[in-house]
Design an enzyme around this catalytic site. Sequence first.
Site, short mmCIF file in Angstrom:
data_model
loop_
_atom_site.label_atom_id
_atom_site.label_comp_id
_atom_site.label_asym_id
_atom_site.label_seq_id
_atom_site.Cartn_x
_atom_site.Cartn_y
_atom_site.Cartn_z
N CYS A 1 0.83 -1.22 0.00
CA CYS A 1 0.00 0.00 0.00
C CYS A 1 0.87 1.27 0.00
CB CYS A 1 -0.99 -0.02 1.16
SG CYS A 1 -2.40 1.11 0.87
N LYS B 1 -11.90 8.63 -1.76
CA LYS B 1 -11.18 7.49 -1.21
C LYS B 1 -11.60 6.20 -1.92
CE LYS B 1 -10.18 5.10 3.15
NZ LYS B 1 -10.45 5.03 4.59
N SER C 1 -7.90 0.56 0.70
CA SER C 1 -8.34 1.62 1.61
C SER C 1 -7.32 2.76 1.50
CB SER C 1 -8.42 1.09 3.05
OG SER C 1 -8.82 2.11 3.94
N HIS D 1 -4.37 -4.33 0.02
CA HIS D 1 -4.16 -4.95 1.34
C HIS D 1 -4.65 -6.39 1.33
CE1 HIS D 1 -2.74 -1.63 3.83
NE2 HIS D 1 -3.61 -0.84 3.23
N GLU E 1 -3.54 -8.74 2.95
CA GLU E 1 -3.39 -9.30 4.29
C GLU E 1 -4.52 -8.91 5.24
OE1 GLU E 1 -2.13 -5.15 4.78
OE2 GLU E 1 -1.85 -6.64 3.20
N ARG F 1 -14.93 3.23 12.74
CA ARG F 1 -14.01 4.20 13.35
C ARG F 1 -14.25 5.59 12.77
NH1 ARG F 1 -8.41 3.65 10.83
NH2 ARG F 1 -9.62 4.72 9.22
#
Length: 304
Positions: free
Chosen positions: A142, A163, A192, A235, A237, A249
């Site tokens: 990333c 985003k 992300s 990502h 992982e 969040r």
Amino acid sequence: MPIKVQNELPARAILESENIFVMDEKRALSQDIRPLQLLILNLMPIKEETELQILRALSNTPLQVDCTFLMLSTYVSKNTSASHLNKFYVYFDEIKQHKYDGMIITGAPVELMEFEQVDYWEELKTIMEWSDTHVHSTLHICWGAQAGLYYHYGIPKYKREKKLNGVYRHKVLHHKVPLVRGLDDYVMCPHSRYTEVRREDIEKHRELNILAESDEAGVLILVNESGSRIFIQGHPEYDRMTLNNEYYRDLGKGLKPELPCNYYPDDNPENRPVLSWRNLSNTVYANWLNYYVYQTTNYILDEI
């Protein structure tokens, strides 16, 4: 694959509960083999979460891997306790004389800043330069991928209109390249991020080979000719609930985030997210360890 970690690392108990073979230091010392030496530069704010994700992704080959976690001296983490860092992490000055079979540089939540504005940019540059002579193959993830492409090749990153957030479909190219061997024609991967690198800039560098990309998410995986530098702009992982946790969040911060794409069934955040990228994660990490680290590194590390 047995993952060798410190006996008291919190991620160990979680991995064992998932039936992942974790080897303690005592048992590892009794085995008459040389484990692969991996250095993990963890730039993510919640270190324990990323430790678990990375170790889980590395757990699907029969190779023994000895993981060392690296932290920066020019930046103090605000989201991980000092006791955890002092117990399980090392500084660059402590290991810069050593050599490693492989290294992972994670993402970091600093992508909206210019690289030179990041507090630890000079130290990260030093580590990336050092990796060329002390690490056999480095995997960048990333923002770590964007930073590596910028430092090594001068490839810029661009801010997106909004985003990129969700799980996206990517076409796999060049199936004969070992890193993507065994993958389906199309794979899903979480993203992300607010920024991106672009194909037209990558294509100016003939030694870089794009291995997977998406119409929506752009370039996902690329590798240099020797396999010493691998870049993943997403990502793979991530856990099933990572994007969910990020969404709630941001809601709690009053940011009014959009729902992650292709993530919640029926786009309902009350529904359990679908895990559609585990095969990608397992295969790419296993291929990296096997073909780009284990099969090609020297048995005597000092000869790297």
